[in-house]
Each structure stands twice: as structure tokens, then as C-alpha cells.
Scaffold this motif. Structure first.
Motif, mmCIF file in Angstrom:
data_model
loop_
_atom_site.group_PDB
_atom_site.id
_atom_site.type_symbol
_atom_site.label_atom_id
_atom_site.label_comp_id
_atom_site.label_asym_id
_atom_site.label_seq_id
_atom_site.Cartn_x
_atom_site.Cartn_y
_atom_site.Cartn_z
ATOM 1 N N LEU A 193 42.671 23.301 58.328
ATOM 2 C CA LEU A 193 44.016 22.720 58.264
ATOM 3 C C LEU A 193 44.440 22.485 56.813
ATOM 4 C CD1 LEU A 193 43.798 20.144 61.209
ATOM 5 C CD2 LEU A 193 45.069 22.312 61.174
ATOM 6 N N LYS A 194 43.536 21.927 56.021
ATOM 7 C CA LYS A 194 43.845 21.638 54.614
ATOM 8 C C LYS A 194 44.176 22.914 53.852
ATOM 9 C CE LYS A 194 41.961 19.205 50.633
ATOM 10 N NZ LYS A 194 40.816 18.424 50.112
ATOM 11 N N ARG A 195 43.397 23.967 54.069
ATOM 12 C CA ARG A 195 43.625 25.236 53.365
ATOM 13 C C ARG A 195 44.921 25.916 53.800
ATOM 14 N NH1 ARG A 195 38.756 27.568 50.843
ATOM 15 N NH2 ARG A 195 37.083 26.056 51.106
ATOM 16 N N HIS A 196 45.477 25.463 54.910
ATOM 17 C CA HIS A 196 46.752 26.000 55.373
ATOM 18 C C HIS A 196 47.906 25.022 55.137
ATOM 19 C CE1 HIS A 196 44.058 28.884 57.309
ATOM 20 N NE2 HIS A 196 45.092 29.701 57.203
ATOM 21 N N GLY A 197 47.700 24.091 54.225
ATOM 22 C CA GLY A 197 48.793 23.230 53.783
ATOM 23 C C GLY A 197 49.041 21.990 54.609
ATOM 24 N N VAL A 198 48.122 21.639 55.483
ATOM 25 C CA VAL A 198 48.288 20.441 56.310
ATOM 26 C C VAL A 198 47.594 19.268 55.622
ATOM 27 C CG1 VAL A 198 47.758 19.394 58.549
ATOM 28 C CG2 VAL A 198 48.408 21.818 58.427
ATOM 29 N N ASP A 199 48.302 18.136 55.544
ATOM 30 C CA ASP A 199 47.728 16.915 54.980
ATOM 31 C C ASP A 199 46.823 16.290 56.043
ATOM 32 O OD1 ASP A 199 47.098 14.506 53.799
ATOM 33 O OD2 ASP A 199 49.143 13.716 53.858
ATOM 34 N N ILE A 200 45.514 16.341 55.827
ATOM 35 C CA ILE A 200 44.563 15.865 56.830
ATOM 36 C C ILE A 200 44.228 14.381 56.694
ATOM 37 C CG2 ILE A 200 43.526 18.137 57.148
ATOM 38 C CD1 ILE A 200 41.154 17.090 55.394
ATOM 39 N N ASN A 201 44.810 13.723 55.722
ATOM 40 C CA ASN A 201 44.555 12.308 55.496
ATOM 41 C C ASN A 201 45.023 11.499 56.711
ATOM 42 O OD1 ASN A 201 44.481 9.654 54.650
ATOM 43 N ND2 ASN A 201 45.419 10.060 52.671
ATOM 44 N N PRO A 202 44.146 10.667 57.279
ATOM 45 C CA PRO A 202 44.567 9.854 58.427
ATOM 46 C C PRO A 202 45.683 8.870 58.087
ATOM 47 C CG PRO A 202 42.228 9.482 57.903
ATOM 48 C CD PRO A 202 42.755 10.482 56.935
ATOM 49 N N GLU A 203 45.835 8.581 56.811
ATOM 50 C CA GLU A 203 46.932 7.707 56.367
ATOM 51 C C GLU A 203 48.233 8.489 56.203
ATOM 52 O OE1 GLU A 203 46.231 4.354 55.774
ATOM 53 O OE2 GLU A 203 44.222 4.832 56.496
ATOM 54 N N GLY A 204 48.147 9.824 56.249
ATOM 55 C CA GLY A 204 49.333 10.671 56.094
ATOM 56 C C GLY A 204 50.119 10.771 57.387
ATOM 57 N N ASN A 205 51.026 11.737 57.418
ATOM 58 C CA ASN A 205 51.898 11.846 58.594
ATOM 59 C C ASN A 205 51.724 13.148 59.366
ATOM 60 O OD1 ASN A 205 53.018 13.598 56.791
ATOM 61 N ND2 ASN A 205 55.083 12.751 56.898
ATOM 62 N N GLN A 206 50.633 13.890 59.115
ATOM 63 C CA GLN A 206 50.476 15.158 59.826
ATOM 64 C C GLN A 206 49.335 15.185 60.828
ATOM 65 O OE1 GLN A 206 51.038 18.113 56.357
ATOM 66 N NE2 GLN A 206 51.777 19.152 58.195
ATOM 67 N N VAL A 207 48.292 14.413 60.607
ATOM 68 C CA VAL A 207 47.130 14.469 61.505
ATOM 69 C C VAL A 207 46.708 13.058 61.903
ATOM 70 C CG1 VAL A 207 44.744 15.257 61.804
ATOM 71 C CG2 VAL A 207 46.311 16.606 60.405
ATOM 72 N N ASP A 208 46.569 12.861 63.208
ATOM 73 C CA ASP A 208 46.025 11.618 63.740
ATOM 74 C C ASP A 208 44.688 11.936 64.406
ATOM 75 O OD1 ASP A 208 48.216 10.097 62.938
ATOM 76 O OD2 ASP A 208 49.283 10.439 64.819
ATOM 77 N N TYR A 209 43.780 10.977 64.369
ATOM 78 C CA TYR A 209 42.431 11.158 64.901
ATOM 79 C C TYR A 209 42.178 10.126 65.991
ATOM 80 C CZ TYR A 209 41.884 13.759 60.541
ATOM 81 O OH TYR A 209 42.046 14.649 59.510
ATOM 82 N N ALA A 210 41.632 10.576 67.105
ATOM 83 C CA ALA A 210 41.249 9.669 68.195
ATOM 84 C C ALA A 210 39.804 9.960 68.567
ATOM 85 C CB ALA A 210 42.164 9.883 69.400
ATOM 86 N N TRP A 211 38.986 8.932 68.494
ATOM 87 C CA TRP A 211 37.562 9.063 68.833
ATOM 88 C C TRP A 211 37.345 8.522 70.238
ATOM 89 C CZ3 TRP A 211 33.936 11.459 65.859
ATOM 90 C CH2 TRP A 211 34.329 11.794 64.562
ATOM 91 N N VAL A 212 36.617 9.277 71.039
ATOM 92 C CA VAL A 212 36.307 8.881 72.417
ATOM 93 C C VAL A 212 34.786 8.926 72.604
ATOM 94 C CG1 VAL A 212 38.534 9.696 73.288
ATOM 95 C CG2 VAL A 212 36.562 11.236 73.312
ATOM 96 N N PRO A 213 34.273 8.294 73.658
ATOM 97 C CA PRO A 213 32.815 8.272 73.845
ATOM 98 C C PRO A 213 32.169 9.652 73.970
ATOM 99 C CG PRO A 213 33.850 6.623 75.226
ATOM 100 C CD PRO A 213 34.952 7.444 74.632
#
Length: 175
Positions: free
Chosen positions: A55-75
């Protein structure tokens, strides 16, 4: 329908056909969610790293504080589809990447988890219209899982590529 009418119809359809194809360049306005199973985190963390790298190499801001990627952790992988559905229903995401790892053990538990994870993830995409990437590694051994998560190649990269392609493809179709 006569053969002549059928031929005319086919020519008309060919002239007025559009070709839709995703690309890996128009990524600045895309939003992604990643749903990651904690179980077998040795594998899922490696898949996540591969996914983030792509994602980063294709110009997506992967920072969870940013506005492009959100992360959800499940069991674990079984819970991935429920959270993917909840995220998809928000309407905020262009694609959701589901990451997990299920490694065969001595009981049939493996089969149940794999089957239900696959069905659940597929149904989320079909029911919401949001591209959902099935990134659950299902292997017979830990060695096979490690090979798919970085020793030979990292499927996390492939899962991110699928998400990029599907997100941009859906945008084209919606235009």
C-alpha cells in the motif's frame, strides 16, 4: 431471433461496450480497512507488513493516525467476517482486507474455521458491495504458513494489490 438480427445485435454490443479495469495509481482518495486476526500472530503480523509495504509503495498513507487506512484487530480468523461487515456497512471504505492464519491441527476445528471464515468473508462482499479481500492463509503446517508470509513470498503484498485493483475498478464502474 434470426441469425442476421443476432449478428447486428452483437456488433451493436461490441461498439458500445466499455472496458473496466483497476489500476494501481489513483490511490490518493482511497480508504482501506484491514481486519487482522491475532491468532497465529507470527503469521498475521508478517502478512500485515507485506500488505502495508504494498500500500505504501502505491501511494497510500498507512499511518493509523492518517485518513486512508484503519486497522481492526480481532481474536482470530473466525471473527474477521463480522468486523469486516460492520466496517463495510459504514460506507467509509473502498476495500477491506481480511488477514488471518489457520494452521491444521489434530482435530476437525481447522475445517470449520476455514469454511466459515471463507463463507463469511465472501458474503460480506456480496451483501455490501464493498470489495473484501480474502487474506486468510490456510495451511497444513506452520512451515507452509511461514513460506506464504515471507520466507518465499509474502501474500500480504498480493492481498493489498487485489484491494487496490478492486477499489479502483469499482470507482470506474461507479462513474
Amino acid at each position: 431471433m434470426s441469425i442476421f438480427a443476432h449478428q447486428i445485435r452483437q456488433k451493436y454490443l461490441l461498439v458500445n461496450m466499455a472496458i473496466f479495469e483497476g489500476n494501481f495509481q489513483d490511490t490518493s482518495n482511497l480508504r482501506f480497512a484491514l481486519v487482522i486476526g491475532r491468532f497465529n500472530d507470527l503469521i498475521t503480523n508478517k502478512l500485515l507488513s507485506g500488505c502495508q509495504d504494498c500500500l505504501k509503495r502505491h501511494g497510500v498513507d498507512i499511518n493509523p493516525e492518517g485518513n486512508q487506512v484503519d486497522y481492526a484487530w480481532v481474536p482470530g480468523s473466525f471473527e474477521v467476517s463480522l468486523v469486516a461487515k460492520k466496517l463495510a456497512l459504514t460506507g467509509r471504505y473502498d476495500a477491506i482486507i481480511c488477514l488471518g492464519a489457520v494452521i491444521r491441527g489434530d482435530t476437525p476445528h481447522f475445517d470449520y474455521v476455514c469454511n466459515e471464515a471463507a463463507k463469511g468473508i465472501a458474503s460480506v462482499g456480496l451483501n455490501t458491495g464493498v470489495p473484501i479481500v480474502f487474506g486468510i492463509v490456510t495451511t497444513d503446517t506452520m512451515q507452509q504458513a511461514l513460506e506464504r508470509a515471507g520466507i518465499k513470498s509474502n501474500l500480504g503484498w498480493n492481498y493489498a494489490m487485489n484491494a487496490l485493483e478492486m477499489a479502483t475498478l469499482m470507482k470506474q464502474i461507479e462513474k
